[in-house]
Write a protein that holds these residues in place. Structure first.
Motif, mmCIF file in Angstrom:
data_model
loop_
_atom_site.group_PDB
_atom_site.id
_atom_site.type_symbol
_atom_site.label_atom_id
_atom_site.label_comp_id
_atom_site.label_asym_id
_atom_site.label_seq_id
_atom_site.Cartn_x
_atom_site.Cartn_y
_atom_site.Cartn_z
ATOM 1 N N THR A 54 0.836 -1.204 0.000
ATOM 2 C CA THR A 54 0.000 0.000 0.000
ATOM 3 C C THR A 54 0.870 1.253 0.000
ATOM 4 N N VAL A 55 2.053 1.163 0.614
ATOM 5 C CA VAL A 55 3.009 2.271 0.577
ATOM 6 C C VAL A 55 3.575 2.425 -0.827
ATOM 7 N N TRP A 56 3.890 1.309 -1.479
ATOM 8 C CA TRP A 56 4.409 1.380 -2.853
ATOM 9 C C TRP A 56 3.443 2.159 -3.742
ATOM 10 N N ARG A 57 2.169 1.838 -3.604
ATOM 11 C CA ARG A 57 1.154 2.494 -4.436
ATOM 12 C C ARG A 57 0.990 3.960 -4.057
ATOM 13 N N ALA A 58 0.965 4.252 -2.754
ATOM 14 C CA ALA A 58 0.776 5.631 -2.290
ATOM 15 C C ALA A 58 1.930 6.530 -2.716
ATOM 16 N N MET A 59 3.129 5.961 -2.832
ATOM 17 C CA MET A 59 4.307 6.741 -3.198
ATOM 18 C C MET A 59 4.588 6.715 -4.698
ATOM 19 N N SER A 60 3.643 6.257 -5.491
ATOM 20 C CA SER A 60 3.782 6.199 -6.947
ATOM 21 C C SER A 60 2.876 7.249 -7.585
ATOM 22 N N ALA A 61 3.477 8.229 -8.217
ATOM 23 C CA ALA A 61 2.693 9.313 -8.828
ATOM 24 C C ALA A 61 1.730 8.793 -9.885
ATOM 25 N N HIS A 62 2.039 7.666 -10.480
ATOM 26 C CA HIS A 62 1.181 7.092 -11.510
ATOM 27 C C HIS A 62 -0.254 6.919 -11.016
ATOM 28 N N TYR A 63 -0.412 6.618 -9.734
ATOM 29 C CA TYR A 63 -1.745 6.367 -9.174
ATOM 30 C C TYR A 63 -2.335 7.594 -8.480
ATOM 31 N N GLN A 64 -1.561 8.643 -8.342
ATOM 32 C CA GLN A 64 -2.048 9.849 -7.662
ATOM 33 C C GLN A 64 -2.511 10.920 -8.647
ATOM 34 N N VAL A 65 -2.055 10.817 -9.881
ATOM 35 C CA VAL A 65 -2.385 11.846 -10.865
ATOM 36 C C VAL A 65 -3.883 11.826 -11.174
ATOM 37 N N THR A 66 -4.453 13.013 -11.353
ATOM 38 C CA THR A 66 -5.861 13.158 -11.703
ATOM 39 C C THR A 66 -5.982 14.146 -12.860
ATOM 40 N N SER A 67 -7.171 14.311 -13.340
ATOM 41 C CA SER A 67 -7.388 15.263 -14.435
ATOM 42 C C SER A 67 -7.118 16.697 -14.001
ATOM 43 N N ALA A 68 -7.084 16.933 -12.672
ATOM 44 C CA ALA A 68 -6.836 18.277 -12.148
ATOM 45 C C ALA A 68 -5.359 18.528 -11.852
#
Length: 296
Positions: free
Chosen positions: A212-226
């Motif tokens: 869950t930390v790997w995912r939280a620290m990956s910008a690939h999954y944090q980027v949004t249309s905004a």
């Protein structure tokens, strides 16, 4: 014998001339800027204060301007366990010469902290910048993040994960854009699940074993249309993992409609992607000036 002595002196003379040229070039570059070193961005009485890592350098143009300068925060690379702001003074000097207030930061490293602690440090540095950069002629409303390698991954995270700033009382996210130079760690969730490359286990030290930390620290999954606009560069001869993750990040930005430019620089290896920033007129600086609205 005299002729041999003369031959020996020729390369020495060329070396001396080369050193003199570098010195002259650096003096000419440094003269238009003013550096303020080792400013703490975390209060000394904070329980986790690190006198070596919780500091930053500000490079400000000496020229006067009617309007405040845009601000670029550079986050160094180093595999999440090494690196220092002191290696990148040339970037600060060159940005300042081109009408930018540059801030080069340190942050705590592995194994002392995991990547979430590094991201927190970068956010704390940006928070300090929002509060104090006007004292150096910078515009707190025009803050951009930039990074190479691991620093590029952290810069991408700051640009895409608003919750990092909310945790420190900053809303909205003050980052107006990102410049990613051969970024590493854009998708560590995918990378650490696959373990495709030799010695990949080393990254379980900075990222830990919690997926869950790997995912939280990956910008690939944090980027949004905004998410804010980005400039993304990678070298055609960089590491395969960086080439693959950067291409997928580019595709993700396209899917979400995030404004960005993605450029693959022919012949460039990973280290060369940052050393090219020694030269003021390279492509990255030229496009960065337009991106941040600098008037050099």
């Amino acid at each position: 014998m005299a002729f041999l002595r003369l031959l020996w002196q020729i390369p020495v003379a060329f070396f001396a001339v080369g050193l003199l040229s570098i010195f002259i070039h650096e003096y000419a570059t440094a003269r238009p800027s003013e550096r303020t070193k080792d400013i703490p961005y975390v209060k000394a009485d904070a329980p986790d204060f690190d006198a070596e890592r919780h500091v930053l350098d500000v490079y400000a143009p000496k020229q006067k301007a009617a309007r405040s300068f845009p601000v670029v925060v550079f986050i160094h690379g180093g595999n999440w366990d090494g690196g220092s702001k002191d290696l990148y003074s040339f970037i600060g000097r060159r940005l300042a010469k081109q009408g930018v207030v540059a801030v080069i930061i340190n942050y705590r490293l592995s194994p002392a902290v995991l990547v979430p602690g590094m991201a927190d440090d970068c956010v704390r540095a940006v928070r300090w910048i929002t509060q104090h950069i006007a004292e150096f002629g910078g515009d707190p409303n025009r803050i951009f993040v930039m990074g190479h390698s691991a620093g590029g991954g952290l810069a991408a995270l700051l640009a895409t994960d608003d919750s990092l700033f909310q945790k420190f009382g900053l809303a909205p996210n003050p980052v107006k854009g990102a410049i990613l130079d051969d970024p590493a760690g854009l998708n560590m969730f995918d990378y650490l699940r696959k373990m495709e490359y030799p010695n990949d286990e080393q990254y379980l030290v900075p990222f830990g074993k919690d997926s869950t930390v790997w995912r939280a620290m990956s910008a690939h999954y944090q980027v949004t249309s905004a998410s804010p606009p980005m400039l993304i560069y990678t070298g055609s001869r960089t590491y395969p993992s960086i080439a693959a993750s950067t291409e997928k990040f580019h595709q993700r930005l396209q899917e979400l409609g995030v404004k960005h430019d993605f450029t693959v620089l022919s012949g460039k290896k990973h280290v060369g992607m940052v050393t090219q920033l020694y030269w003021q007129n390279n492509l990255i600086y030229r496009e960065l000036r337009k991106f941040v609205g600098a008037k050099s």
